[in-house]
Design a protein around this motif. Structure first.
Motif, PDB file in Angstrom:
ATOM      1  N   ALA A 142      57.559 -33.674  42.596  1.00  0.00           N
ATOM      2  CA  ALA A 142      56.756 -33.317  43.766  1.00  0.00           C
ATOM      3  C   ALA A 142      56.164 -31.930  43.541  1.00  0.00           C
ATOM      4  N   VAL A 143      54.872 -31.791  43.803  1.00  0.00           N
ATOM      5  CA  VAL A 143      54.191 -30.501  43.640  1.00  0.00           C
ATOM      6  C   VAL A 143      53.422 -30.190  44.921  1.00  0.00           C
ATOM      7  N   ARG A 144      53.327 -28.901  45.220  1.00  0.00           N
ATOM      8  CA  ARG A 144      52.647 -28.462  46.440  1.00  0.00           C
ATOM      9  C   ARG A 144      51.323 -27.802  46.092  1.00  0.00           C
ATOM     10  N   LEU A 145      50.318 -28.118  46.879  1.00  0.00           N
ATOM     11  CA  LEU A 145      49.010 -27.491  46.762  1.00  0.00           C
ATOM     12  C   LEU A 145      48.680 -26.854  48.104  1.00  0.00           C
ATOM     13  N   VAL A 146      47.452 -26.410  48.274  1.00  0.00           N
ATOM     14  CA  VAL A 146      47.022 -25.824  49.539  1.00  0.00           C
ATOM     15  C   VAL A 146      46.065 -26.793  50.224  1.00  0.00           C
ATOM     16  N   PRO A 147      45.948 -26.744  51.559  1.00  0.00           N
ATOM     17  CA  PRO A 147      44.979 -27.600  52.240  1.00  0.00           C
ATOM     18  C   PRO A 147      43.567 -27.316  51.729  1.00  0.00           C
ATOM     19  N   GLY A 148      42.784 -28.348  51.597  1.00  0.00           N
ATOM     20  CA  GLY A 148      41.413 -28.217  51.112  1.00  0.00           C
ATOM     21  C   GLY A 148      40.999 -29.497  50.406  1.00  0.00           C
ATOM     22  N   LYS A 149      40.205 -29.351  49.339  1.00  0.00           N
ATOM     23  CA  LYS A 149      39.739 -30.503  48.569  1.00  0.00           C
ATOM     24  C   LYS A 149      40.061 -30.314  47.097  1.00  0.00           C
ATOM     25  N   ILE A 150      40.612 -31.370  46.492  1.00  0.00           N
ATOM     26  CA  ILE A 150      40.769 -31.380  45.035  1.00  0.00           C
ATOM     27  C   ILE A 150      39.385 -31.666  44.467  1.00  0.00           C
ATOM     28  N   THR A 151      38.897 -30.767  43.611  1.00  0.00           N
ATOM     29  CA  THR A 151      37.578 -30.953  43.006  1.00  0.00           C
ATOM     30  C   THR A 151      37.666 -31.444  41.559  1.00  0.00           C
TER      31      THR A 151
END
Length: 132
Positions: A22-31
């Protein structure tokens, strides 16, 4: 923002019980998503990225990517929902004798465009805008 995570797939990992991280990113869009295969897997290590039950990469539900000394560099337009999006990296390697490490790179355009606030929120759980 660019995030990079490794997934180490043990030897002889069956598809029915893939190794997961499991990995965490930030809210937004994966480009963009990049899956980097070092030399050695001989197209016998398979990986994919999920959010819950939804397959983010590759797009087809049952598909996986594989390789040997290559990068799968795929432009995306995938929205990540707040508060802190979590993705699951999955890999399996049923016919291998050694472990293999695949590197995943995620380019994310943060919601609101404020990279500093998004990164602080990810690291320490601070509320956006610097409020505690």
């Amino acid at each position: 923002m660019r995030f990079s995570y490794d997934l180490t797939v043990p030897a002889a990992t069956p598809e029915v019980t893939p190794t997961q991280r499991a990995v965490r990113l930030v809210p937004g869009k994966i480009t963009r998503i990049i899956a980097s295969f070092r030399r050695g897997p001989h197209n016998l290590v398979f990986v994919r990225v999920r959010q819950g039950l939804y397959h983010v990469f590759p797009v087809a539900d049952s598909a996986a990517v594989f390789g040997d000394g290559i990068e799968h560099n795929v432009p995306m337009d995938f929205s990540l929902a707040p508060p802190t999006p979590e993705l699951i990296l999955e890999g399996w390697s049923p016919n291998t004798r050694y472990l293999h490490t695949i590197t995943f790179t995620f380019d994310v355009s943060p919601a609101g465009g404020d990279e500093r606030s998004a990164l602080l929120e990810l690291l320490i759980g601070a509320a956006p805008g610097g409020e505690a």
